[in-house]
Scaffold this active site. Structure first.
Site, PDB file in Angstrom:
ATOM      1  N   SER A 205       0.824  -1.194   0.000  1.00 39.79           N
ATOM      2  CA  SER A 205       0.000   0.000   0.000  1.00 39.79           C
ATOM      3  C   SER A 205       0.866   1.255   0.000  1.00 39.79           C
ATOM      4  O   SER A 205       1.682   1.451  -0.907  1.00 39.79           O
ATOM      5  CB  SER A 205      -0.965  -0.044   1.191  1.00 39.79           C
ATOM      6  N   ASP A 312      -8.476  -5.580  -6.180  1.00 42.84           N
ATOM      7  CA  ASP A 312      -8.197  -4.563  -5.174  1.00 42.84           C
ATOM      8  C   ASP A 312      -8.963  -3.298  -5.551  1.00 42.84           C
ATOM      9  O   ASP A 312      -8.687  -2.666  -6.570  1.00 42.84           O
ATOM     10  CB  ASP A 312      -6.683  -4.285  -5.140  1.00 42.84           C
ATOM     11  N   HIS A 343      -7.058  -6.110  -1.454  1.00 45.32           N
ATOM     12  CA  HIS A 343      -5.880  -5.395  -0.953  1.00 45.32           C
ATOM     13  C   HIS A 343      -5.218  -6.247   0.133  1.00 45.32           C
ATOM     14  O   HIS A 343      -5.312  -5.956   1.329  1.00 45.32           O
ATOM     15  CB  HIS A 343      -6.328  -4.039  -0.402  1.00 45.32           C
TER      16      HIS A 343
END
Length: 729
Positions: A205, A312, A343
């Site tokens: 991320s 995601d 994710h």
């Protein structure tokens, strides 16, 4: 818990080996070891071994000087880093660095278990989040955890992807390469005399985003990055096609990650970001260009190992695809894993294989160990059942873009899909409803609805794989100055699929199953809760989405009000995909206006008219047009009932400029006119004979490039179709 046999085997071997080396020493009795070209690294089975003590490793907090003053307090920002390295580095050995730069070390945490540096809140960083330290420090690496500018113990203010954040990483890499200054907690100046200068960045991320940003600057010493579910352009994180996902995204995130004691101090910076990001128009501007790393892919010198969830919808899949394709254009050494989860870190969806692969990756790029990892297939893709397939590249090498036209309804379907041209001019109309849910837009696929258009294939007679980035191309009239446009590609067919919309986006954490990866200390365990894939049976799967603010039809850099009633061609891409539509399922295309599930809706409630035939979806199909047509039971033609229909097809291609040679056009017109004469006089045997010679004429014109491939394919298929019709009659 689903595992392949190989995954189970690797997991058991990994756990047993961890137990074996729980208290490592430099030489382990009973194990056959070799020393690599680096005299300080011990090898077995082609990988480095844990011969350095974890419990004796040096842990230190260092503050690296920068040249920026991001909080404008008149002092240069200092960037805090926490280092763990083998104690033997004090005796002269040098080690490479694995770095995880993050804004989340104070509160939001890292990993599936949300670990932070100071879990006890006592003002001392007793924990190194994640397993990198536990696993890699004993194998001869240093692990450096960087507090991004403005976060945790670093000075300054976050700028959500701005220059300052990348610079806070750069100064640390520079220091590890003997450049710049740094001090310890007591104010003593320190150097990284233990560092080889080689740095590998990793992170999920935001952490992986910082790695992308650093690589896009071509920083010396950065040898490799491993971005996991990472952003490649912040515009694409907060917007799509000119539409914000929500307001004040950059400022809101900056406020969440800023050091908790300095949130108020950074408020002016956040307000400047709010204004500069320009939510009112949603346009791309200089603010976003500074935060676009894809445009600087030509500066990337580091190798890149990309991991991303194709489902995601936090950091959406266009972040990996745009970055990946730009890296390919610049011949960057690279590797890719595509998972069907959302994710999610590979440590939580493919743990044993991930640790093994990451270990070999870092050994290769940071220790120059030739272990063959770069000779293996470049890409691995997960399928819906959790199995992984090797690919030489992505998109798949034999993928072709196929124009699939939106075609009129039939007795059974509200709209159809075909590769052949739609000869008659027809339209379909819907009304944008900003309150319509995604479920309402997608369900009841055989029913016409006021607020959507839906187009379906027949049930597929064989699997169809899509690999790449679909493109939408709509010829449209709108009765308002603005509207949103949304397109979904849907797989209709009941199946067991990975439940990527579940709470943990395709996995679930098992509280009673723990595995260990490296060595532990009283303060920092190497053991983590295991996970398993979550699947569900569902009647359909929304495969991918694409959105557009109609006012951005010419460019994302400026908005242009529409003229009501004027015809516009809107072209934009959906999110990328690699998906297999199974035999017996249907491919569906759904067109709506607003999409309240993902984007800020439009209140205009515009009426939108789509010109069928002139509108199409370009699908990247493995095997191309022939494969698609075979799967939907089509010959690729228009299925003419009479020769007069074939004349209409010919006129269509002449008008479209697909047959722009006058001699060729006249020859075809003359030939087809004679066939029509024989049909009208019921001389079908002569009609068939002339149809056969028409095929020869088409072949001659194709070779001579007097006719386009599409015109040739369609007229050939229609000629074959009429021969069959006339022969059967």
């Amino acid at each position: 818990m689903f595992r392949t046999k190989n995954a189970l085997k690797k997991l058991l071997l990994s756990v047993s080996f961890v137990a074996l080396v729980a208290t490592p020493v430099l030489h382990v009795d009973g194990l056959e070891q070799t020393v690599s070209a680096n005299a300080d690294v011990v090898m077995e089975d082609g990988v480095t071994q844990p011969v350095y003590s974890y419990t004796d490793a040096i842990k230190e907090t260092i503050f690296v000087e920068s040249t920026m003053d991001s909080d404008r307090n008149g002092e240069q920002d200092r960037i805090a880093i926490d280092i763990m390295r083998p104690r033997e580095t004090e005796e002269g050995i040098k080690v490479p660095t694995i770095m995880d730069a993050s804004p989340y070390y104070e509160s939001m945490g890292r990993g599936n278990e949300s670990q932070i540096k100071d879990p006890d809140g006592i003002g001392e960083n007793t924990m190194f989040p994640l397993y990198y330290d536990n696993y890699f420090v004993p194998r001869g690496y240093a692990v450096v955890l960087v507090d991004m500018v403005g976060t945790n113990n670093s000075h300054g203010c976050p700028t959500t992807g701005g220059y300052e954040e990348t610079e806070s990483v750069k100064v640390v890499i520079d220091w590890l390469n003997g450049k710049g200054k740094a001090w310890d907690k007591d104010g003593n100046e320190v150097t990284a005399d233990w560092s080889t200068g080689k740095v590998g960045m990793i992170g999920k991320s935001y952490d992986g985003t910082l790695a992308n940003a650093a690589a896009a600057q071509g920083i010396e010493g950065l040898e490799t990055i491993v971005p996991i579910g990472a952003i490649s352009s912040w515009y694409d994180y907060y917007r799509y096609g000119g539409i914000p996902f929500y307001r004040n995204g950059p400022g809101g995130l900056a406020g969440r990650v800023t050091n908790s004691e300095r949130v108020a101090d950074c408020a002016p910076i956040r307000e400047e970001m709010r204004i500069a990001s320009d939510d009112d128009t949603g346009d791309y501007n200089d603010f976003w260009d500074e935060r676009n790393y894809v445009k600087d892919a030509d500066k990337v010198n580091a190798s890149v190992f990309v991991v991303h969830g194709i489902n995601d919808y936090n950091v959406k899949a266009n972040h990996f695809s745009n970055w990946w394709l730009a890296l390919a254009e610049n011949d960057v050494q690279r590797k890719l894993w595509i998972t069907q989860t959302g994710h999610v870190d590979p440590f939580d969806f493919r743990r044993a294989e991930w640790v093994e692969t990451l270990h070999r990756w870092f050994d290769y790029w940071l220790l120059d160990i030739d272990n063959g990892i770069m000779d293996e297939p470049m890409v691995e893709i997960e399928r819906g059942d959790g199995n992984w397939e090797d690919e030489e590249t992505w998109p798949a090498a034999n993928t072709e873009n196929v124009d699939i036209r939106l075609a009129p309804a039939t007795e059974d379907l509200p709209g159809t899909l075909q590769t052949a041209p739609v000869i008659k001019e027809e339209t379909q109309t819907f009304v944008d409803n900003p309150s319509q849910t995604e479920q309402q837009a997608v369900e009841d696929e055989f029913t016409e609805k006021e607020n959507r258009l839906i187009f379906l294939t027949p049930e597929l007679t064989e699997d169809v794989r899509m690999s790449g980035i679909p493109e939408i191309n709509l010829q449209t009239m709108v009765d308002k100055e603005d509207t949103n446009l949304s397109v979904r590609i849907v797989d209709y067919g009941t199946d067991e699929r990975i439940h990527h919309r579940s709470r943990e986006e395709g996995i679930q954490t098992l509280d009673d199953v723990v595995t260990c990866w490296g060595e532990s200390s009283p303060q920092d365990s190497a053991c983590y809760k295991e996970t398993e894939l979550v699947t569900h049976e569902a009647p359909y799967e929304i495969v991918t989405h694409g959105w557009l603010d109609a006012q951005n039809y010419e460019s994302l850099e400026h908005s242009e009000p529409l003229e009501p009633g004027r015809s516009y061609r809107f072209t934009w891409e959906t999110l990328p995909e690699d998906y297999v539509f199974k035999e017996g399922h249907r491919i569906g295309i759904i067109v709506t206006g607003s999409d309240r599930n993902y984007i800020m809706t439009d209140s205009n409630r515009a009426t939108i008219e789509i010109a069928l035939g002139e509108s199409f979806i370009q699908l990247p199909v493995v095997g191309g047009k022939e494969t698609f047509n075979q799967a939907i039971g089509s010959d690729g033609g228009t299925s003419p009932s009479h020769t007069a229909d074939l004349i209409d097809v010919l006129d269509y291609f002449i008008n479209q400029g697909e047959i722009n040679n006058e001699t060729a056009a006249h020859a075809l017109e003359t030939h087809i006119a004679s066939i029509q004469h024989f049909e009208e006089n019921n001389q079908l045997d002569k009609a068939v004979k002339h149809l056969t010679s028409l095929k020869q004429l088409l072949e001659f014109q194709k070779v001579g490039q007097m006719i386009s491939s599409e015109a040739y394919d369609t007229l050939w298929a229609d000629t074959e179709y009429l021969i069959k019709q006339f022969t059967e009659n």
